[in-house]
Design an enzyme around this catalytic site. Structure first.
Site, short mmCIF file in Angstrom:
data_model
loop_
_atom_site.label_atom_id
_atom_site.label_comp_id
_atom_site.label_asym_id
_atom_site.label_seq_id
_atom_site.Cartn_x
_atom_site.Cartn_y
_atom_site.Cartn_z
N ASP A 108 22.66 14.02 76.33
CA ASP A 108 23.44 13.32 77.36
C ASP A 108 24.20 14.24 78.30
O ASP A 108 24.95 13.77 79.16
CB ASP A 108 24.42 12.34 76.70
CG ASP A 108 23.70 11.15 76.08
OD1 ASP A 108 22.75 10.67 76.71
OD2 ASP A 108 24.09 10.71 74.99
N ASP A 166 16.25 6.59 78.44
CA ASP A 166 17.48 7.02 79.12
C ASP A 166 17.43 8.51 79.50
O ASP A 166 18.08 8.94 80.45
CB ASP A 166 18.71 6.81 78.22
CG ASP A 166 18.65 5.59 77.33
OD1 ASP A 166 17.54 5.19 76.95
OD2 ASP A 166 19.71 5.06 76.98
N1 GLY Z 1 22.27 5.38 75.91
C1 GLY Z 1 22.64 5.00 77.17
C2 GLY Z 1 22.71 3.53 77.38
O1 GLY Z 1 23.36 2.85 76.61
O2 GLY Z 1 22.15 3.06 78.31
#
Ligand code: GLY
Length: 401
Positions: A108, A166
């Site tokens: 992230d 993501d």
């Molecule tokens: N993991 C990122 C989201 O919740 O979209």
């Protein structure tokens, strides 16, 4: 003079000189986000996250995946207003997550560092921000597996080598780091990840699963699952949003036609979906069993909106018009009382009604920092498009030359 005017507008009333709905929403957002900033200003090391069931602010530390979004929202609002108090607030919250540039234990880092420091560098050209971006790209690159061709998302032993859709969003950091450093290895990793994800994450209808668990020992896919969606075979709305944004952005960065074709396929899955509501803000999962009673996800709506606005600048006139029409409806919906908070409510976040992690019963129907961030980005993209006619004319000029 302009700076002074905005300082007065935001600090004192933010009500005067409202020229149109976009400006009115942006000025409201500036006032609201400054109030949010003031609520964490003295909480050393803390960043806004959401609100609890009593409406009280929930914060996170810098390691949380959303730690960079409020700084990013403040940078966007500074871009709009040139107001010093927004710049100071953006700098303060960016500084709180600076050490994340060295994170190597999750993917992230793109969300954290690009949304904050990426905007900081874009708007200030300060070389200290450039260093943070390149260091963060170096940290993210340590998670790339050249045999599989992808960046590992999580280190959780529940999976072999998990990659979530993501993760497409982290590639923008890598593209920018190549531009800033001249080191093409970052861009090569981004392209490899996008190519491999295109091969393994998507279904024939253009929808994406959430998690692909790669087979570390033999290559290929071990299994496809959901984590935050309704089921392994469902279309989790925010996952589709990340996919659309990710491939649109990768086309912008590389001009590879395959990414544009793929972004269009994803966009058409979303915008032509029979269960996309009339206001074009999706249910939290396109296959939620209780549609039409299912909850909406404003964060997915904001991300899709911002992505469609960009995608519309790359496609032919017919598609541009189609995507802009949907994005326009989304902006209208999100700027309306159904989603837009009232002043000094909603924990001082801008948007209401997002869904974080439904299967975990976490952050359901709440404000979320990334909904605000991508909504602000969409509003600024609307202003940059100037007006839709002009943009479409430009496209026609481009293909003529
Ligand atoms: N993991 C990122 C989201 O919740 O979209």
């Amino acid at each position: 003079m302009k700076k002074l005017l905005f300082t007065i507008l935001i600090a004192v009333s933010c009500q005067a000189c409202v020229t149109n709905k976009t400006d009115k929403t942006l000025q409201f957002a500036a006032k609201q986000t400054l109030a949010l900033y003031n609520s964490v200003k003295d909480l050393e090391g803390r960043l806004p996250r959401s609100i609890d069931k009593n409406g009280n602010l929930v914060t996170s530390d810098d390691a949380y995946w959303c730690s960079g979004f409020t700084a990013g929202t403040l940078w966007y609002l500074y871009e709009y207003s040139k107001c010093d108090s927004l710049k100071t607030a953006a700098e303060t919250l960016s500084k709180r997550i600076e050490r994340q540039q060295y994170t190597t234990n999750d993917h992230d880092i793109g969300f954290k560092i690009y949304c904050s420091y990426g905007n900081a560098y874009r708007l200030t050209n300060n070389p200290k921000y450039k260093t943070v971006i390149v260091n963060a790209a170096r940290s993210l690159s340590t998670r790339f597996n050249p045999t599989l061709g992808v960046i590992r998302s999580w280190d959780n032993p529940k999976w072999h080598f998990p990659v979530i859709i993501d993760n497409m969003m982290n590639l923008e950091l890598l593209c920018e780091a190549t531009r800033l450093s001249g080191d093409s290895s970052f861009l090569k990793i981004a392209v490899s990840h996008a190519d491999t994800t295109m091969k393994y994450h998507f279904r024939p209808d253009g929808s994406s699963c959430h998690v692909v668990d790669y087979d570390y020992s033999q290559g290929g896919v071990f299994r496809r699952q959901t984590h935050q969606g309704y089921s392994d075979s469902s279309a989790w709305a925010r996952g589709q949003a990340w996919a659309l944004y990710g491939y649109t952005m990768m086309f912008r960065e590389t001009h590879k036609p395959g990414y544009l074709e793929h972004a269009i396929k994803i966009a058409d899955f979303i915008v032509d979906h029979p269960r996309l509501p009339a206001d074009k803000i999706p249910y939290w999962d396109f296959d939620a069993p209780d549609i039409p009673e299912a909850l909406r996800d404003a964060s997915a709506g904001a991300i899709i909106c911002s992505a469609l606005l960009e995608l519309s600048t790359f496609t032919d006139k017919k598609r541009s018009e189609k995507y802009l029409k949907i994005a326009g409806k989304q902006i209208n919906a999100l700027s309306s009382p159904g989603y837009l908070a009232e002043a000094n409510s909603n924990g001082n976040f801008i948007l209401r009604h997002s869904v974080g992690h439904f299967p975990n019963l976490a952050e359901i129907d709440v404000p979320l920092t990334y909904a605000d961030y991508y909504f602000l980005e969409a509003l600024l993209r609307v202003k940059k498009l100037n007006n839709y006619e002009l943009k479409i004319t430009n496209y026609e000029l481009r293909i003529k030359n």
